[in-house]
Design an enzyme around this catalytic site. Structure first.
Site, PDB file in Angstrom:
ATOM      1  N   TYR A   2      46.456  49.276  42.137  1.00 52.89           N
ATOM      2  CA  TYR A   2      45.701  48.352  41.285  1.00 52.89           C
ATOM      3  C   TYR A   2      45.615  48.872  39.851  1.00 52.89           C
ATOM      4  O   TYR A   2      45.861  48.129  38.890  1.00 52.89           O
ATOM      5  CB  TYR A   2      44.295  48.170  41.863  1.00 52.89           C
ATOM      6  CG  TYR A   2      43.435  47.176  41.132  1.00 52.89           C
ATOM      7  CD1 TYR A   2      43.617  45.804  41.297  1.00 52.89           C
ATOM      8  CD2 TYR A   2      42.422  47.602  40.273  1.00 52.89           C
ATOM      9  CE1 TYR A   2      42.814  44.890  40.640  1.00 52.89           C
ATOM     10  CE2 TYR A   2      41.615  46.696  39.610  1.00 52.89           C
ATOM     11  CZ  TYR A   2      41.812  45.343  39.795  1.00 52.89           C
ATOM     12  OH  TYR A   2      41.016  44.430  39.122  1.00 52.89           O
ATOM     13  N   LYS A  58      47.121  47.099  36.416  1.00 55.31           N
ATOM     14  CA  LYS A  58      46.254  46.695  35.309  1.00 55.31           C
ATOM     15  C   LYS A  58      46.556  47.471  34.026  1.00 55.31           C
ATOM     16  O   LYS A  58      46.397  46.942  32.918  1.00 55.31           O
ATOM     17  CB  LYS A  58      44.794  46.856  35.718  1.00 55.31           C
ATOM     18  CG  LYS A  58      44.348  45.880  36.812  1.00 55.31           C
ATOM     19  CD  LYS A  58      44.537  44.434  36.382  1.00 55.31           C
ATOM     20  CE  LYS A  58      43.984  43.460  37.396  1.00 55.31           C
ATOM     21  NZ  LYS A  58      44.118  42.041  36.960  1.00 55.31           N
TER      22      LYS A  58
END
Length: 249
Positions: free
Chosen positions: A157, A161
């Site tokens: 993740y 990002k």
């Protein structure tokens, strides 16, 4: 803030949480919002909520799987055919598949990269062609504080990002001369379905390191996104607005 009347906006991942709040905020500012996600029932309730509220704009629900590049291309073509343009794009769709790196399977990593990063590329590439012809547009990408600080158990993740931030800055440089701005918002811990399942002890420990001593609300992210989509942000591009209650300080 000036009205977004007559503006056509696309918001991905709009069925719940931050995406839902963004879609409503843009509609309240007068935009015609194409809200897309895979959960059609939640999208329909979102459109109904906008219709029953004081929104000066509107919300149109559209099913879309952002992990499918062909589906994105078809979606953008259909929206362009129906509305002739897309003025605002908010790339919000995202998933988590948390796990420690040593135990992380390939599909846990790949699924997150596809939904959180590749979809941003596919959607931006398709929509920016319309914006370039119009010589104007607003692109807002939703990153995360995890993409700035990292987070144990979220290597997939955080990587996705962080990449969104680099992508945002590159797109901003490419399109600045065409009247298109591209910025990112990096939320901290926000009250959503994802944070609601955390044990109380974990929530408390997180709040202890946030200077404001609370989690943020989805509406607090939505208001920043609406600003970036508005004429007031016309000289702002390639930036990452961190909305985290001071956490990353």
């Amino acid at each position: 803030m000036r009205s977004l009347e007559n503006q056509v906006a696309v918001v991905t991942g709009a069925s719940r949480g931050i995406g839902r709040a963004i879609a409503l905020s843009l509609a309240k500012s007068g935009a015609k919002v194409i809200a897309c996600a895979r959960n059609e029932a939640q999208l329909e309730s979102l459109a109904a909520e906008a219709a029953e509220s004081s929104c000066s704009g509107s919300i149109i629900a559209r099913s879309l799987d952002v992990s499918d590049s062909a589906a994105i291309a078809t979606f953008v073509d259909e929206v362009a055919g129906e509305h002739e343009r897309i003025d605002i794009l908010v790339n919000n769709a995202g998933i988590t598949r948390d796990g420690l790196l040593m135990n992380m399977e390939d599909d846990q990593f790949d699924d997150v990269i596809t939904t959180n990063l590749r979809s941003v590329f596919w959607m931006t590439r398709a929509v920016s062609r319309l914006m370039m012809r119009a010589r104007k547009g607003r692109i807002v990408n939703i990153s995360s504080i995890s993409g700035i600080m990292g987070n144990a158990g979220q290597s997939n993740y955080a990587a996705s990002k962080a990449a969104v931030i680099g992508f945002t800055k590159s797109v901003a440089k490419e399109y600045a001369k065409r009247g298109i701005t591209c910025n990112a918002v990096a939320p901290g811990f926000i009250v959503t379905d994802m944070t609601s399942v955390l044990p109380d002890g974990v929530k408390s420990s997180f709040k202890d390191v946030i200077p404001m001593r609370r989690f943020g609300e989805a509406d607090e992210i939505a208001s920043v996104v609406t600003f970036l989509a508005s004429p007031e942000s016309s000289y702002l591009t390639g930036q990452v607005l961190v909305v985290d209650g001071g956490l990353h300080m």
